[in-house]
Design a protein around this motif. Sequence first.
Motif, short mmCIF file in Angstrom:
data_model
loop_
_atom_site.label_atom_id
_atom_site.label_comp_id
_atom_site.label_asym_id
_atom_site.label_seq_id
_atom_site.Cartn_x
_atom_site.Cartn_y
_atom_site.Cartn_z
N SER A 176 45.33 43.31 35.86
CA SER A 176 45.34 43.27 37.33
C SER A 176 44.66 42.02 37.87
O SER A 176 44.90 41.63 39.02
CB SER A 176 44.63 44.51 37.89
OG SER A 176 43.25 44.51 37.54
N LEU A 177 43.82 41.37 37.07
CA LEU A 177 43.11 40.18 37.51
C LEU A 177 43.96 38.94 37.25
O LEU A 177 44.40 38.72 36.12
CB LEU A 177 41.77 40.06 36.78
CG LEU A 177 40.75 39.07 37.34
CD1 LEU A 177 40.33 39.47 38.74
CD2 LEU A 177 39.53 39.01 36.41
N GLN B 159 32.66 33.28 47.21
CA GLN B 159 33.70 33.54 46.21
C GLN B 159 33.03 34.06 44.94
O GLN B 159 31.88 33.71 44.65
CB GLN B 159 34.49 32.27 45.86
CG GLN B 159 35.42 31.77 46.93
CD GLN B 159 36.80 32.39 46.82
OE1 GLN B 159 37.14 33.04 45.83
NE2 GLN B 159 37.61 32.21 47.84
N CYS B 160 33.73 34.89 44.20
CA CYS B 160 33.29 35.32 42.86
C CYS B 160 34.47 35.17 41.91
O CYS B 160 35.60 35.52 42.26
CB CYS B 160 32.83 36.77 42.87
SG CYS B 160 31.42 37.09 43.94
N ARG C 193 28.44 44.32 42.16
CA ARG C 193 29.82 44.65 41.79
C ARG C 193 30.77 44.00 42.80
O ARG C 193 31.23 44.63 43.74
CB ARG C 193 30.02 46.16 41.76
CG ARG C 193 29.22 46.88 40.69
CD ARG C 193 29.84 46.68 39.32
NE ARG C 193 29.18 47.45 38.28
CZ ARG C 193 28.30 46.96 37.42
NH1 ARG C 193 28.00 45.67 37.48
NH2 ARG C 193 27.73 47.72 36.51
N PRO C 194 31.07 42.72 42.63
CA PRO C 194 31.85 42.00 43.64
C PRO C 194 33.36 42.17 43.46
O PRO C 194 33.84 42.64 42.42
CB PRO C 194 31.46 40.55 43.39
CG PRO C 194 31.29 40.51 41.90
CD PRO C 194 30.68 41.84 41.52
N THR C 195 34.09 41.76 44.47
CA THR C 195 35.53 41.57 44.35
C THR C 195 35.75 40.21 43.72
O THR C 195 35.28 39.19 44.23
CB THR C 195 36.21 41.63 45.73
OG1 THR C 195 35.97 42.91 46.31
CG2 THR C 195 37.71 41.41 45.59
N VAL C 196 36.44 40.18 42.59
CA VAL C 196 36.61 38.93 41.84
C VAL C 196 37.95 38.28 42.19
O VAL C 196 38.99 38.95 42.19
CB VAL C 196 36.53 39.21 40.32
CG1 VAL C 196 36.74 37.94 39.52
CG2 VAL C 196 35.18 39.85 39.97
N SER C 197 37.92 36.97 42.49
CA SER C 197 39.12 36.24 42.88
C SER C 197 40.11 36.09 41.73
O SER C 197 41.32 36.03 41.95
CB SER C 197 38.75 34.85 43.41
OG SER C 197 37.88 34.95 44.51
#
Length: 246
Positions: free
Chosen positions: A177-178, A40-41, A151-155
């Motif tokens: 969007s986050l 997870q990120c 550059r991760p996908t952030v939860s």
Amino acid sequence: HLPLLEVGMGGKHSQPEKPLYIASCGCGEVNLELRGEPLQCFYCYCDDCTAAAQYVDGKAAAAKHQNMSLLGKEERGAFVAIFNCDEMRFVKGQDKMVAFKCKPKSPVLRSHTSCCTTQMFNAGWEGGVSASFRPMNANCLKFAATGEPFRPTVSGRVMCKSANKEHLAVAEQKDRSLRTYTVGPWSLMWLFFKRIAFSFLHRGMGDFTTQIVLGLNSNPKHVTEVVPLSVYHAAGHKLDKVDKSS
């Protein structure tokens, strides 16, 4: 007695031949290889994580160190990536890890480096729990093959119930969007539950190569470096007193 953090490779788990990511502190004296994808990120906005990050950054600035901040570049939350312990291996600098706590009686350790005062990741828990994962400073990560920043996908933004509301509002204005969570998404909560339960049931965590790292394996009762209450106030958390047990 706090079980050792098992950091290494091998055992029964299938892992890539070469590391996928490299984690380095600000000056490069501490270096780890990571041979798995993050679980997870996210950006953590809880009072402890944000106060700890500001404490370490302030300590680095006072020493004129060029550290790698745990805080996000566009966010004021702690930028965290969670990895399995058995997918981490120290290449160098394990003797430069220093443990500290947010509160005097906290069972949770956090670790910064002695060389450039970079907070790299959270460590173990007291009371027989040595969780099989570690939340790492995502700003320290680069792709091993290219050297490009991670550059991760952030939860999302998590633990926002105790967030500095001004910082949170600015972040939400910049990126709508986050998602913002009072606690966190179910996927993250389920991950924590499974991993901590796994640690109780399988304390050895497999046939891994154990590396003893003082700043990660220290008994919290013996760690004396504690984030001052004044840092909580400076971070925007108006606490009358620190809860010594958390």
